[in-house]
Design an enzyme around this catalytic site. Structure first.
Site, PDB file in Angstrom:
ATOM      1  N   GLN A  23       3.243  -6.798   0.374  1.00 23.24           N
ATOM      2  CA  GLN A  23       3.136  -7.647   1.480  1.00 23.24           C
ATOM      3  C   GLN A  23       4.200  -8.577   1.834  1.00 23.24           C
ATOM      4  OE1 GLN A  23       0.563  -6.660  -0.439  1.00 23.24           O
ATOM      5  NE2 GLN A  23      -0.553  -5.083   0.875  1.00 23.24           N
TER       6      GLN A  23
ATOM      7  N   ASP B 242       6.366  -4.331 -11.435  1.00 21.91           N
ATOM      8  CA  ASP B 242       5.764  -3.888 -10.353  1.00 21.91           C
ATOM      9  C   ASP B 242       5.468  -5.356  -9.591  1.00 21.91           C
ATOM     10  OD1 ASP B 242       4.015  -3.005  -8.123  1.00 21.91           O
ATOM     11  OD2 ASP B 242       2.018  -2.948  -9.616  1.00 21.91           O
TER      12      ASP B 242
ATOM     13  N   THR C  21      -0.369   2.583  -8.183  1.00 20.31           N
ATOM     14  CA  THR C  21      -0.817   3.760  -8.582  1.00 20.31           C
ATOM     15  C   THR C  21       0.338   4.466  -9.569  1.00 20.31           C
ATOM     16  OG1 THR C  21      -2.026   3.891  -6.556  1.00 20.31           O
ATOM     17  CG2 THR C  21      -1.861   6.216  -7.796  1.00 20.31           C
TER      18      THR C  21
ATOM     19  N   GLU D 246       0.783  -1.103   0.076  1.00 19.55           N
ATOM     20  CA  GLU D 246       0.075  -0.016   0.014  1.00 19.55           C
ATOM     21  C   GLU D 246       0.918   1.218  -0.227  1.00 19.55           C
ATOM     22  OE1 GLU D 246      -3.652  -0.186   2.148  1.00 19.55           O
ATOM     23  OE2 GLU D 246      -3.022  -2.208   2.987  1.00 19.55           O
TER      24      GLU D 246
ATOM     25  N   ARG E 217      -7.897   0.358  -5.745  1.00 21.63           N
ATOM     26  CA  ARG E 217      -7.168  -0.641  -4.788  1.00 21.63           C
ATOM     27  C   ARG E 217      -7.403  -2.153  -5.078  1.00 21.63           C
ATOM     28  NH1 ARG E 217      -2.573  -2.203  -3.247  1.00 21.63           N
ATOM     29  NH2 ARG E 217      -2.507  -3.371  -1.119  1.00 21.63           N
TER      30      ARG E 217
END
Length: 372
Positions: free
Chosen positions: A217, A213, A47, A42, A191
């Protein structure tokens, strides 16, 4: 005098063609700049990729926009569900009986067996029909106006809530409209957790830029090592607004401290010795808003700056990352870190930052092949 049979001539032609293809492939490969996006979950990596599609690519086609409608609506329902669950956990009551009644309608729909739930830990895709969504659009709008629901939202650092919650709740009735079409900003704020390695190709001043990318996590990081070879540059993203939040995976671990530790680990890897590390200290918009009521000194005891000051807070965070830089700090073997304050949902900001980043990437590429 030797003679050559037709079979030998044919085999030689095949071998020559293969060798030619290998040479051409090598030339093409040498023209590819490999850019690896790293950072904890996150932090804004996906993005940033979306912004590159707007800035460097062709934007979002209709098929992609249609796919994002489902994700955006799911994000809206996820946010609503998270706040309703937190109200029970934090013993916060509704301010009105109407909001209480509407909350039951929303929870009934989300938990309905007719809904399609795809669970991946805290990342849950909730698919509902257009008719079902229309039936609760006003319910969600009513909840968002309720003082109890708002009071819970303001305590979001005490539970897990996506950054785009307020943005989507403000637009709830529009998102639930049968004819809804997402704007670029709606898509940028959507998201969906990255659970695989995804590659994108862009043209950068006659050089092919391959941007990779990967999921941030903890359980996704074991996949990272497969991407480490032949990397030209790394962009490491950290969310400034994470300074007072806990990890999704571990409620006892501060998100920013986890990011700092991860950054130090990345810098220590032998693959990245002498590499350029571009550091995006991201989500400046959320940080500037949050720090006014959440003092960074409450989470980092070594912060000696003015409480609730956005600029001093950002400089402090930049210093914390700079402290992770390994020795030597100077010379040909030094790791070079280029920090930037970014807001990944702001296209103008990312456009300006990426102009600077392009020069760093291209210079690193030229250095790699001893062309400067």
């Amino acid at each position: 005098m030797s003679c050559c049979c037709p079979e030998d001539s044919e085999q030689k032609a095949v071998n020559d063609a293969i060798n030619k293809q290998i040479v051409e492939s090598k030339k093409t490969e040498d023209r590819i700049v490999k850019l690896l996006l790293l950072g904890s979950g996150e932090s804004g990596k996906s993005t940033f990729i979306k912004q590159l599609r707007i800035i460097q690519g062709e934007g979002f086609d209709q098929g992609y926009r249609d796919e994002c409608v489902k994700i955006i609506r799911s994000n809206l329902l996820q946010a609503t569900k998270s706040i309703l669950s937190a109200m029970a956990m934090l013993y916060i009551d509704f301010a009105s009986q109407e909001a209480r009644a509407e909350s039951l309608k929303v929870l009934s729909l989300i938990s309905n067996e007719g809904c399609d739930h795809t669970n991946t830990a805290s990342d849950e895709l909730i698919n509902v029909s257009a008719e079902q969504l229309a039936a609760i659009s006003r319910s969600i709008a009513t909840l968002w106006k309720d003082e109890g629901f708002q009071a819970c939202f303001k305590r979001s650092k005490e539970f897990q809530l996506m950054d785009s919650a307020k943005y989507y709740l403000d637009k709830a009735e529009e998102l639930c409209s049968p004819n809804y079409q997402p704007t670029d900003q709606d898509i940028l704020r959507s998201r969906r957790r990255t659970t695989s390695i995804v590659e994108y190709m862009f043209e950068l001043k006659r050089v092919q830029l391959k941007v990779i990318d990967v999921g941030g996590q903890r359980r996704e990081r074991k996949k990272w090592i497969s991407c480490f070879d032949n990397v030209t540059c790394i962009i490491f993203l950290s969310a400034l607004s994470d300074y007072d939040l806990k990890l999704v995976e571990n409620q006892n671990t501060n998100r920013m401290k986890e990011s700092l530790d991860l950054f130090a680990t990345i810098l220590a890897y032998p693959w990245f010795k002498k590499k350029s590390i571009i550091l995006f200290l991201n989500k400046t918009d959320l940080f500037d808003e949050k720090i006014r009521y959440s003092n960074i000194g409450d989470y980092f005891e070594d912060y000696k700056g003015t409480p609730n000051d956005p600029e001093e807070g950002k400089e402090f965070v930049k210093m914390k990352y700079d402290e992770k830089k390994p020795s030597p700090h100077e010379g040909p073997d030094a790791t070079h870190i280029f920090p930037h304050f970014t807001c990944a949902t702001d296209t103008d900001n990312i456009t300006k930052v990426f102009k600077d980043v392009q020069e760093i990437i291209l210079r690193s590429y030229l250095n790699e092949f001893n062309l400067v």
